[in-house]
Design a protein around this motif. Structure first.
Motif, PDB file in Angstrom:
ATOM      1  N   UNK A   3      39.933  48.447  43.763  1.00 30.48           N
ATOM      2  CA  UNK A   3      40.425  47.117  43.405  1.00 30.48           C
ATOM      3  C   UNK A   3      39.465  46.047  43.906  1.00 30.48           C
ATOM      4  N   UNK A   4      39.694  44.823  43.459  1.00 27.78           N
ATOM      5  CA  UNK A   4      38.903  43.695  43.927  1.00 27.78           C
ATOM      6  C   UNK A   4      39.105  43.514  45.433  1.00 27.78           C
ATOM      7  N   UNK A   5      38.049  43.249  46.142  1.00 25.80           N
ATOM      8  CA  UNK A   5      38.085  43.047  47.589  1.00 25.80           C
ATOM      9  C   UNK A   5      38.473  41.614  47.942  1.00 25.80           C
ATOM     10  N   UNK A   6      38.144  40.655  47.070  1.00 30.06           N
ATOM     11  CA  UNK A   6      38.385  39.238  47.331  1.00 30.06           C
ATOM     12  C   UNK A   6      39.413  38.699  46.351  1.00 30.06           C
ATOM     13  N   UNK A   7      40.076  37.604  46.709  1.00 29.67           N
ATOM     14  CA  UNK A   7      41.124  37.055  45.851  1.00 29.67           C
ATOM     15  C   UNK A   7      40.837  35.591  45.498  1.00 29.67           C
ATOM     16  N   UNK A  28      33.914  29.248  46.675  1.00 25.12           N
ATOM     17  CA  UNK A  28      35.322  29.582  46.488  1.00 25.12           C
ATOM     18  C   UNK A  28      35.455  30.479  45.268  1.00 25.12           C
ATOM     19  N   UNK A  29      36.235  31.542  45.410  1.00 24.90           N
ATOM     20  CA  UNK A  29      36.513  32.439  44.286  1.00 24.90           C
ATOM     21  C   UNK A  29      37.427  31.704  43.307  1.00 24.90           C
ATOM     22  N   UNK A  30      36.965  31.515  42.072  1.00 21.66           N
ATOM     23  CA  UNK A  30      37.777  30.875  41.042  1.00 21.66           C
ATOM     24  C   UNK A  30      38.543  31.901  40.221  1.00 21.66           C
ATOM     25  N   UNK A  31      37.895  33.064  40.016  1.00 19.17           N
ATOM     26  CA  UNK A  31      38.526  34.075  39.169  1.00 19.17           C
ATOM     27  C   UNK A  31      37.881  35.428  39.419  1.00 19.17           C
ATOM     28  N   UNK A  32      38.709  36.448  39.496  1.00 18.85           N
ATOM     29  CA  UNK A  32      38.218  37.825  39.558  1.00 18.85           C
ATOM     30  C   UNK A  32      38.068  38.313  38.119  1.00 18.85           C
ATOM     31  N   UNK A  33      36.919  38.882  37.800  1.00 21.82           N
ATOM     32  CA  UNK A  33      36.631  39.346  36.445  1.00 21.82           C
ATOM     33  C   UNK A  33      36.807  40.862  36.350  1.00 21.82           C
ATOM     34  N   UNK A  34      36.795  41.369  35.152  1.00 24.57           N
ATOM     35  CA  UNK A  34      36.960  42.802  34.938  1.00 24.57           C
ATOM     36  C   UNK A  34      35.792  43.590  35.493  1.00 24.57           C
ATOM     37  N   UNK A  38      30.079  49.055  36.891  1.00 23.28           N
ATOM     38  CA  UNK A  38      29.109  49.138  37.976  1.00 23.28           C
ATOM     39  C   UNK A  38      29.693  48.517  39.247  1.00 23.28           C
ATOM     40  N   UNK A  39      30.240  47.320  39.116  1.00 21.42           N
ATOM     41  CA  UNK A  39      30.740  46.579  40.264  1.00 21.42           C
ATOM     42  C   UNK A  39      31.714  45.519  39.760  1.00 21.42           C
ATOM     43  N   UNK A  49      29.036  21.223  46.466  1.00 18.11           N
ATOM     44  CA  UNK A  49      28.385  20.554  45.335  1.00 18.11           C
ATOM     45  C   UNK A  49      28.904  20.978  43.958  1.00 18.11           C
ATOM     46  N   UNK A  50      29.832  21.915  43.900  1.00 18.90           N
ATOM     47  CA  UNK A  50      30.448  22.287  42.629  1.00 18.90           C
ATOM     48  C   UNK A  50      29.650  23.243  41.760  1.00 18.90           C
ATOM     49  N   UNK A  51      28.485  23.721  42.240  1.00 14.95           N
ATOM     50  CA  UNK A  51      27.669  24.658  41.459  1.00 14.95           C
ATOM     51  C   UNK A  51      28.466  25.940  41.215  1.00 14.95           C
ATOM     52  N   UNK A  52      28.534  26.381  39.959  1.00 15.54           N
ATOM     53  CA  UNK A  52      29.281  27.590  39.615  1.00 15.54           C
ATOM     54  C   UNK A  52      28.337  28.701  39.192  1.00 15.54           C
ATOM     55  N   UNK A  53      28.724  29.948  39.486  1.00 13.80           N
ATOM     56  CA  UNK A  53      27.920  31.107  39.108  1.00 13.80           C
ATOM     57  C   UNK A  53      28.817  32.337  39.080  1.00 13.80           C
ATOM     58  N   UNK A  54      28.292  33.406  38.503  1.00 19.07           N
ATOM     59  CA  UNK A  54      28.948  34.709  38.505  1.00 19.07           C
ATOM     60  C   UNK A  54      28.221  35.584  39.514  1.00 19.07           C
ATOM     61  N   UNK A  55      28.973  36.310  40.330  1.00 15.82           N
ATOM     62  CA  UNK A  55      28.367  37.203  41.313  1.00 15.82           C
ATOM     63  C   UNK A  55      29.114  38.530  41.334  1.00 15.82           C
ATOM     64  N   UNK A  56      28.400  39.566  41.711  1.00 10.47           N
ATOM     65  CA  UNK A  56      29.005  40.885  41.872  1.00 10.47           C
ATOM     66  C   UNK A  56      29.632  40.991  43.261  1.00 10.47           C
ATOM     67  N   UNK A  57      30.622  41.840  43.370  1.00  3.93           N
ATOM     68  CA  UNK A  57      31.295  42.026  44.652  1.00  3.93           C
ATOM     69  C   UNK A  57      30.315  42.426  45.753  1.00  3.93           C
ATOM     70  N   UNK A  58      29.310  43.210  45.416  1.00  2.00           N
ATOM     71  CA  UNK A  58      28.325  43.655  46.402  1.00  2.00           C
ATOM     72  C   UNK A  58      27.386  42.538  46.851  1.00  2.00           C
ATOM     73  N   UNK A  59      27.432  41.386  46.181  1.00  2.00           N
ATOM     74  CA  UNK A  59      26.545  40.274  46.501  1.00  2.00           C
ATOM     75  C   UNK A  59      27.223  39.180  47.326  1.00  2.00           C
ATOM     76  N   UNK A  60      28.478  39.388  47.716  1.00  2.00           N
ATOM     77  CA  UNK A  60      29.195  38.391  48.496  1.00  2.00           C
ATOM     78  C   UNK A  60      29.770  38.985  49.763  1.00  2.00           C
TER      79      UNK A  60
END
Length: 67
Positions: A3-7, A28-34, A38-39, A49-60
């Motif tokens: 399961x997702x490690x972060x909420x 801040x986690x905005x949404x957990x994705x499918x 792989x991860x 500053x509001x910068x948004x990005x997508x990251x893998x669980x292994x990268x946080x």
């Protein structure tokens, strides 16, 4: 089942040195994705500053509460 490690709403940090030119500090986690097979992935937003990005669980990393 894994399961997702972060909420949603949790503050996290990116793994140091993983990205070039990415702002340090809490995201801040905005949404957990499918799971892409792989991860797990997350949509995150930089708290300051509001910068948004997508990251893998292994990268946080979980951010520890201030002492």
């Amino acid at each position: 089942m894994t399961t997702h490690r972060y909420h949603t709403g949790q503050n996290v940090s990116l793994v140091p040195g993983r990205y070039f030119g990415v702002h340090s500090g809490p995201y801040r986690i905005l949404r957990a994705l499918l799971n892409d097979g792989v991860d797990f992935e997350y949509h995150v937003k930089h708290v300051a500053n509001g910068h948004e990005r997508m990251v893998r669980q292994s990268e946080i990393l979980a951010q520890t509460a201030p002492g």
